[in-house]
Scaffold this active site. Sequence first.
Site, PDB file in Angstrom:
ATOM      1  N   ASN A 112       0.822  -1.206   0.000  1.00 48.05           N
ATOM      2  CA  ASN A 112       0.000   0.000   0.000  1.00 48.05           C
ATOM      3  C   ASN A 112       0.853   1.252   0.000  1.00 48.05           C
ATOM      4  O   ASN A 112       1.911   1.306   0.628  1.00 48.05           O
ATOM      5  CB  ASN A 112      -0.945  -0.001   1.207  1.00 48.05           C
ATOM      6  CG  ASN A 112      -1.911  -1.167   1.152  1.00 48.05           C
ATOM      7  OD1 ASN A 112      -2.031  -1.805   0.108  1.00 48.05           O
ATOM      8  ND2 ASN A 112      -2.579  -1.449   2.245  1.00 48.05           N
ATOM      9  N   VAL A 113       0.347   2.277  -0.688  1.00 52.02           N
ATOM     10  CA  VAL A 113       1.065   3.550  -0.783  1.00 52.02           C
ATOM     11  C   VAL A 113       0.358   4.628   0.044  1.00 52.02           C
ATOM     12  O   VAL A 113       0.710   5.795  -0.035  1.00 52.02           O
ATOM     13  CB  VAL A 113       1.186   3.999  -2.270  1.00 52.02           C
ATOM     14  CG1 VAL A 113       2.050   3.037  -3.061  1.00 52.02           C
ATOM     15  CG2 VAL A 113      -0.193   4.156  -2.932  1.00 52.02           C
ATOM     16  N   HIS A 129       5.872  -0.567  -2.588  1.00 51.39           N
ATOM     17  CA  HIS A 129       5.471   0.238  -3.747  1.00 51.39           C
ATOM     18  C   HIS A 129       5.558   1.741  -3.497  1.00 51.39           C
ATOM     19  O   HIS A 129       4.983   2.522  -4.244  1.00 51.39           O
ATOM     20  CB  HIS A 129       4.047  -0.146  -4.184  1.00 51.39           C
ATOM     21  CG  HIS A 129       3.951  -1.532  -4.728  1.00 51.39           C
ATOM     22  ND1 HIS A 129       2.779  -2.229  -4.869  1.00 51.39           N
ATOM     23  CD2 HIS A 129       4.924  -2.367  -5.184  1.00 51.39           C
ATOM     24  CE1 HIS A 129       3.015  -3.435  -5.377  1.00 51.39           C
ATOM     25  NE2 HIS A 129       4.313  -3.546  -5.563  1.00 51.39           N
ATOM     26  N   THR A 200      -4.941  -8.795  -0.142  1.00 53.81           N
ATOM     27  CA  THR A 200      -4.302  -8.638  -1.452  1.00 53.81           C
ATOM     28  C   THR A 200      -4.832  -9.685  -2.416  1.00 53.81           C
ATOM     29  O   THR A 200      -5.080 -10.831  -2.020  1.00 53.81           O
ATOM     30  CB  THR A 200      -2.756  -8.708  -1.371  1.00 53.81           C
ATOM     31  OG1 THR A 200      -2.222  -8.604  -2.706  1.00 53.81           O
ATOM     32  CG2 THR A 200      -2.251  -9.984  -0.721  1.00 53.81           C
TER      33      THR A 200
HETATM   34  P1  OAD Z   1      -6.206  -5.463  -5.293  1.00 54.08           P
HETATM   35  O1  OAD Z   1      -7.214  -4.391  -5.561  1.00 54.08           O
HETATM   36  O2  OAD Z   1      -5.671  -6.216  -6.445  1.00 54.08           O
HETATM   37  O3  OAD Z   1      -6.827  -6.528  -4.275  1.00 54.08           O
HETATM   38  C1  OAD Z   1      -7.473  -6.123  -3.113  1.00 54.08           C
HETATM   39  C2  OAD Z   1      -7.859  -7.357  -2.340  1.00 54.08           C
HETATM   40  O4  OAD Z   1      -8.429  -6.944  -1.123  1.00 54.08           O
HETATM   41  C3  OAD Z   1      -8.888  -8.245  -3.052  1.00 54.08           C
HETATM   42  O5  OAD Z   1      -8.436  -9.586  -3.019  1.00 54.08           O
HETATM   43  C4  OAD Z   1     -10.153  -8.055  -2.214  1.00 54.08           C
HETATM   44  O6  OAD Z   1     -10.944  -9.241  -2.151  1.00 54.08           O
HETATM   45  C5  OAD Z   1      -9.570  -7.750  -0.856  1.00 54.08           C
HETATM   46  N1  OAD Z   1     -10.440  -6.957   0.029  1.00 54.08           N
HETATM   47  C6  OAD Z   1     -11.262  -5.940  -0.272  1.00 54.08           C
HETATM   48  N2  OAD Z   1     -11.839  -5.442   0.825  1.00 54.08           N
HETATM   49  C7  OAD Z   1     -11.367  -6.160   1.876  1.00 54.08           C
HETATM   50  C8  OAD Z   1     -11.585  -6.141   3.282  1.00 54.08           C
HETATM   51  N3  OAD Z   1     -12.400  -5.268   3.861  1.00 54.08           N
HETATM   52  N4  OAD Z   1     -10.926  -7.048   4.047  1.00 54.08           N
HETATM   53  C9  OAD Z   1     -10.084  -7.955   3.484  1.00 54.08           C
HETATM   54  N5  OAD Z   1      -9.836  -8.019   2.168  1.00 54.08           N
HETATM   55  C10 OAD Z   1     -10.470  -7.140   1.364  1.00 54.08           C
HETATM   56  O7  OAD Z   1      -5.047  -4.794  -4.416  1.00 54.08           O
HETATM   57  P2  OAD Z   1      -3.544  -5.307  -4.162  1.00 54.08           P
HETATM   58  O8  OAD Z   1      -3.490  -6.789  -4.089  1.00 54.08           O
HETATM   59  O9  OAD Z   1      -3.021  -4.520  -3.036  1.00 54.08           O
HETATM   60  O10 OAD Z   1       0.452  -1.451  -7.222  1.00 54.08           O
HETATM   61  O11 OAD Z   1      -2.852  -4.838  -5.498  1.00 54.08           O
HETATM   62  C11 OAD Z   1      -1.464  -4.982  -5.631  1.00 54.08           C
HETATM   63  C12 OAD Z   1      -0.879  -3.817  -6.385  1.00 54.08           C
HETATM   64  O12 OAD Z   1      -1.605  -3.631  -7.604  1.00 54.08           O
HETATM   65  C13 OAD Z   1      -1.021  -2.492  -5.684  1.00 54.08           C
HETATM   66  O13 OAD Z   1      -0.009  -2.258  -4.730  1.00 54.08           O
HETATM   67  C14 OAD Z   1      -0.919  -1.528  -6.811  1.00 54.08           C
HETATM   68  C15 OAD Z   1      -1.785  -2.224  -7.835  1.00 54.08           C
HETATM   69  O14 OAD Z   1      -1.487  -1.956  -9.139  1.00 54.08           O
HETATM   70  C16 OAD Z   1       0.978  -0.275  -7.589  1.00 54.08           C
HETATM   71  O15 OAD Z   1       0.335   0.760  -7.599  1.00 54.08           O
HETATM   72  C17 OAD Z   1       2.402  -0.387  -7.976  1.00 54.08           C
END
Ligand code: OAD
Length: 257
Positions: A112-113, A129, A200
């Site tokens: 997270n940023v 990131h 994630t």
């Molecule tokens: P994603 O948007 O890909 O995934 C978010 C995850 O959080 C999903 O699996 C959801 O099911 C879950 N989620 C949502 N609400 C939730 C809650 N209340 N409790 C638990 N889980 C929940 O986000 P990231 O995996 O962080 O990179 O994405 C990875 C990277 O992709 C980010 O850091 C960003 C993006 O492009 C950059 O900006 C470089």
Amino acid sequence: MHPPVDPHDLDRDLPRAADILRSAERVTILTGAGVSAESGVPTFRGADGLWEGSRVEEVATPRAFERDPALVWRFYNLRRENLRRVEPNPGHQAIVAMEQRWGDRFVLVTQNVDGLHGQAGSHRVLELHGNLHRTRCTRCGMIEDRGLEPLGDMPSCSDSACDGLLRPDIVWFEEMLPEGVLDSARLAVVGCNCLLVVGTSAMVYPAAGLIPLAQHVGAAVIEVNLTPTAATDQADIGLYGPSGEVLPRLLGLLDRS
Ligand code: OAD
């Protein structure tokens, strides 16, 4: 495909997860956007996700910034503005309490940023990131913490002798992660007995590669998410529910035998 989540599973699996975590000498946590969702920070993928309906390559690549820096800054300025209105949630707070429990045998690795882990009180944090609070000068390379102050569409270096164009100090697609941070994260995973993977989608590498690495070294993997993900097959236990509720419950069980 994974079967649909049954809410009763959580009651069964939370105590099992607490047992594993309690007996872990070293704990590492990997977080993604989901941990901040309950604070009001949008996630990236899925319904209402930031990348849903917008083309990633138009705002989150070095080429996009070269082509139209003002457009890219408008996108990130909106993200920065939104952060002024959000607060860490009980999921962030539970992670702070886990750091206090394990001390220097604990590492938090985040994709997270938004800076919310630090705002909540986490100290042992590796930001894979980058961070939206920071800017980096494209000319002299100076990195500054500008907090959430409004920066405008074409902000320039605060060193007037340089005056170069600033960019957000975050990692875009097609870019390398900040030097050393990925190595430190890998060391934290290789050295842990339990990796907690929270909120994630586990779709973005190299961060997602930390999960099979944990499995490879024999660490227990516990997933906390709303739904099963690409990491689910590598997890020993999946706790499916909002992290702002699941993590405090897990923490509460740690002190019970
Ligand atoms: P994603 O948007 O890909 O995934 C978010 C995850 O959080 C999903 O699996 C959801 O099911 C879950 N989620 C949502 N609400 C939730 C809650 N209340 N409790 C638990 N889980 C929940 O986000 P990231 O995996 O962080 O990179 O994405 C990875 C990277 O992709 C980010 O850091 C960003 C993006 O492009 C950059 O900006 C470089």
